[in-house]
Design a protein around this motif. Structure first.
Motif, PDB file in Angstrom:
ATOM      1  N   ALA A   7       0.834  -1.197   0.000  1.00  0.00           N
ATOM      2  CA  ALA A   7       0.000   0.000   0.000  1.00  0.00           C
ATOM      3  C   ALA A   7       0.869   1.247   0.000  1.00  0.00           C
ATOM      4  O   ALA A   7       1.920   1.287   0.649  1.00  0.00           O
ATOM      5  N   ARG A   8       0.407   2.266  -0.733  1.00  0.00           N
ATOM      6  CA  ARG A   8       1.140   3.529  -0.818  1.00  0.00           C
ATOM      7  C   ARG A   8       0.569   4.529   0.171  1.00  0.00           C
ATOM      8  O   ARG A   8      -0.637   4.774   0.204  1.00  0.00           O
ATOM      9  N   ASP A   9       1.453   5.131   0.944  1.00  0.00           N
ATOM     10  CA  ASP A   9       1.091   6.118   1.962  1.00  0.00           C
ATOM     11  C   ASP A   9       1.367   7.509   1.409  1.00  0.00           C
ATOM     12  O   ASP A   9       2.505   7.836   1.084  1.00  0.00           O
ATOM     13  N   ILE A  10       0.328   8.342   1.310  1.00  0.00           N
ATOM     14  CA  ILE A  10       0.508   9.686   0.746  1.00  0.00           C
ATOM     15  C   ILE A  10       0.559  10.768   1.816  1.00  0.00           C
ATOM     16  O   ILE A  10       0.434  11.949   1.512  1.00  0.00           O
ATOM     17  N   SER A  11       0.749  10.397   3.054  1.00  0.00           N
ATOM     18  CA  SER A  11       0.710  11.395   4.118  1.00  0.00           C
ATOM     19  C   SER A  11       1.886  12.352   4.062  1.00  0.00           C
ATOM     20  O   SER A  11       1.823  13.456   4.600  1.00  0.00           O
ATOM     21  N   ASN A  12       2.976  11.941   3.389  1.00  0.00           N
ATOM     22  CA  ASN A  12       4.157  12.790   3.267  1.00  0.00           C
ATOM     23  C   ASN A  12       4.387  13.067   1.795  1.00  0.00           C
ATOM     24  O   ASN A  12       5.069  12.297   1.107  1.00  0.00           O
ATOM     25  N   PHE A  13       3.801  14.142   1.274  1.00  0.00           N
ATOM     26  CA  PHE A  13       3.847  14.428  -0.159  1.00  0.00           C
ATOM     27  C   PHE A  13       5.287  14.563  -0.636  1.00  0.00           C
ATOM     28  O   PHE A  13       6.091  15.248  -0.023  1.00  0.00           O
ATOM     29  N   GLY A  14       5.577  13.887  -1.752  1.00  0.00           N
ATOM     30  CA  GLY A  14       6.929  13.884  -2.287  1.00  0.00           C
ATOM     31  C   GLY A  14       7.761  12.748  -1.757  1.00  0.00           C
ATOM     32  O   GLY A  14       8.851  12.476  -2.253  1.00  0.00           O
ATOM     33  N   ASN A  15       7.276  12.084  -0.739  1.00  0.00           N
ATOM     34  CA  ASN A  15       7.965  10.928  -0.168  1.00  0.00           C
ATOM     35  C   ASN A  15       6.942   9.855   0.130  1.00  0.00           C
ATOM     36  O   ASN A  15       6.779   9.416   1.267  1.00  0.00           O
ATOM     37  N   GLU A  16       6.252   9.457  -0.952  1.00  0.00           N
ATOM     38  CA  GLU A  16       5.212   8.462  -0.743  1.00  0.00           C
ATOM     39  C   GLU A  16       5.842   7.099  -0.486  1.00  0.00           C
ATOM     40  O   GLU A  16       6.645   6.631  -1.275  1.00  0.00           O
ATOM     41  N   LYS A  17       5.485   6.483   0.623  1.00  0.00           N
ATOM     42  CA  LYS A  17       6.092   5.212   1.003  1.00  0.00           C
ATOM     43  C   LYS A  17       5.214   4.055   0.596  1.00  0.00           C
ATOM     44  O   LYS A  17       3.993   4.146   0.579  1.00  0.00           O
ATOM     45  N   LEU A  18       5.866   2.939   0.308  1.00  0.00           N
ATOM     46  CA  LEU A  18       5.176   1.704  -0.016  1.00  0.00           C
ATOM     47  C   LEU A  18       5.425   0.741   1.141  1.00  0.00           C
ATOM     48  O   LEU A  18       6.578   0.469   1.490  1.00  0.00           O
ATOM     49  N   THR A  19       4.349   0.256   1.740  1.00  0.00           N
ATOM     50  CA  THR A  19       4.442  -0.685   2.859  1.00  0.00           C
ATOM     51  C   THR A  19       3.943  -2.041   2.408  1.00  0.00           C
ATOM     52  O   THR A  19       2.867  -2.145   1.819  1.00  0.00           O
ATOM     53  N   PHE A  20       4.739  -3.078   2.685  1.00  0.00           N
ATOM     54  CA  PHE A  20       4.402  -4.430   2.258  1.00  0.00           C
ATOM     55  C   PHE A  20       3.840  -5.262   3.404  1.00  0.00           C
ATOM     56  O   PHE A  20       4.218  -5.073   4.570  1.00  0.00           O
ATOM     57  N   GLY A  21       2.960  -6.197   3.055  1.00  0.00           N
ATOM     58  CA  GLY A  21       2.540  -7.217   3.995  1.00  0.00           C
ATOM     59  C   GLY A  21       3.571  -8.328   4.057  1.00  0.00           C
ATOM     60  O   GLY A  21       4.605  -8.278   3.378  1.00  0.00           O
ATOM     61  N   THR A  22       3.293  -9.348   4.862  1.00  0.00           N
ATOM     62  CA  THR A  22       4.263 -10.425   5.074  1.00  0.00           C
ATOM     63  C   THR A  22       4.188 -11.521   4.023  1.00  0.00           C
ATOM     64  O   THR A  22       5.044 -12.387   3.980  1.00  0.00           O
ATOM     65  N   GLY A  23       3.177 -11.465   3.171  1.00  0.00           N
ATOM     66  CA  GLY A  23       3.106 -12.413   2.073  1.00  0.00           C
ATOM     67  C   GLY A  23       2.253 -13.635   2.353  1.00  0.00           C
ATOM     68  O   GLY A  23       2.095 -14.064   3.499  1.00  0.00           O
ATOM     69  N   THR A  24       1.677 -14.183   1.286  1.00  0.00           N
ATOM     70  CA  THR A  24       0.937 -15.452   1.334  1.00  0.00           C
ATOM     71  C   THR A  24       1.507 -16.364   0.260  1.00  0.00           C
ATOM     72  O   THR A  24       1.593 -15.971  -0.907  1.00  0.00           O
ATOM     73  N   ARG A  25       1.916 -17.552   0.676  1.00  0.00           N
ATOM     74  CA  ARG A  25       2.441 -18.520  -0.294  1.00  0.00           C
ATOM     75  C   ARG A  25       1.278 -19.305  -0.874  1.00  0.00           C
ATOM     76  O   ARG A  25       0.585 -20.035  -0.169  1.00  0.00           O
ATOM     77  N   LEU A  26       1.071 -19.136  -2.178  1.00  0.00           N
ATOM     78  CA  LEU A  26      -0.002 -19.842  -2.888  1.00  0.00           C
ATOM     79  C   LEU A  26       0.567 -21.047  -3.606  1.00  0.00           C
ATOM     80  O   LEU A  26       1.550 -20.927  -4.352  1.00  0.00           O
ATOM     81  N   THR A  27      -0.056 -22.188  -3.380  1.00  0.00           N
ATOM     82  CA  THR A  27       0.336 -23.418  -4.070  1.00  0.00           C
ATOM     83  C   THR A  27      -0.865 -23.921  -4.848  1.00  0.00           C
ATOM     84  O   THR A  27      -1.938 -24.144  -4.270  1.00  0.00           O
ATOM     85  N   ILE A  28      -0.683 -24.079  -6.152  1.00  0.00           N
ATOM     86  CA  ILE A  28      -1.750 -24.599  -7.006  1.00  0.00           C
ATOM     87  C   ILE A  28      -1.491 -26.084  -7.206  1.00  0.00           C
ATOM     88  O   ILE A  28      -0.438 -26.488  -7.720  1.00  0.00           O
ATOM     89  N   ILE A  29      -2.466 -26.882  -6.838  1.00  0.00           N
ATOM     90  CA  ILE A  29      -2.335 -28.339  -6.908  1.00  0.00           C
ATOM     91  C   ILE A  29      -2.875 -28.828  -8.246  1.00  0.00           C
ATOM     92  O   ILE A  29      -4.039 -28.596  -8.563  1.00  0.00           O
ATOM     93  N   PRO A  30      -2.039 -29.498  -9.047  1.00  0.00           N
ATOM     94  CA  PRO A  30      -2.508 -29.962 -10.376  1.00  0.00           C
ATOM     95  C   PRO A  30      -3.599 -31.016 -10.270  1.00  0.00           C
ATOM     96  O   PRO A  30      -3.672 -31.756  -9.286  1.00  0.00           O
TER      97      PRO A  30
END
Lengths: 116, 115
Positions: free
Chosen positions: B92-115
């Protein structure tokens, strides 16, 4: 179009040693980022450059980490001395700037650091 | 504090079925949301995004839904294919600091597709 280049891909060092990582962003991308990704976590921003100036280094452990971006193109990230908890993948990314920036970052393949 | 949360570390889905990955956030200053996909030994690659003024964005098999009142977004993949097996990061992009928009990441989800 060439992507973001990083080297080395893998590095193993002893604690208290030093290490340096290199990054070459996509041509024309003025903004360059270094992220740290610890296993099981999301990427965490360490430092952000706009051309060769630092925009944000609030999460960079400045007692041991340093980064520079000479001439607004290539960048190096250095760790000295390394600690065990620095074991992570160091990701370099670049992006378009200004109003064109929507959060889309272009990442390199990363440099995996193991500190023993 | 974890401003972007992905509460499911892993998900397994049968090939051909729908995969639904979820993400919650807490910061009201986020204005743009993105999903990144990461294969082993590679850097994350951008997959799809959505502006906070929209509630849905579709790109081929991928659709992202945003529920601002619940501060929740989801990524739908249909039909799921084996090549979709990867770790997916919500950001997600944080616009609270104009000119220094930060991107914050989540911890991730590992998706496995089973054939």
């Amino acid at each position: 179009e060439a992507g973001v280049a990083q080297s080395p891909r893998y590095k193993i060092i002893e604690k208290r040693q030093s290490v340096a990582f290199w990054c070459n962003p996509i041509s024309g991308h003025a903004t360059l980022y270094w992220y740290q990704q610890i296993l099981g976590q999301g990427p965490k921003l360490l430092i952000q450059f706009q051309n060769n100036g630092v925009v944000d280094d609030s999460q960079l452990p400045k007692d041991r980490f340093s980064a520079e971006r000479l001439k607004g193109v290539d960048s190096t990230l250095k760790i000295q001395p390394a600690k065990l908890e620095d074991s992570a993948v160091y990701l370099c990314a670049s992006s378009l700037e200004g109003w064109r920036y929507t959060g889309e970052l272009f990442f390199g393949e990363g440099s995996r650091l193991t500190v023993l | 504090d974890q401003q972007v949360k992905q509460n499911s570390p892993s998900l397994s889905v049968q090939e051909g079925r729908i995969s639904i990955l979820n993400c919650d956030y807490t910061n009201s200053m986020f204005d743009y949301f993105l999903w990144y996909k990461k294969y082993p030994a590679e850097g994350p690659t951008f997959l799809i995004s959505i502006s906070s003024i929209k509630d849905k964005n579709e790109d081929g098999r991928f659709t992202v839904f945003l529920n601002k009142s619940a501060k929740h977004l989801s990524l739908h993949i249909v039909p799921s294919q084996p090549g979709d097996s990867a770790v997916y990061f919500c950001a997600a992009r944080d616009i609270s600091n104009f000119g220094n928009e930060k991107l914050t990441f989540g911890t991730g989800t590992r998706l496995t597709i089973i054939p």
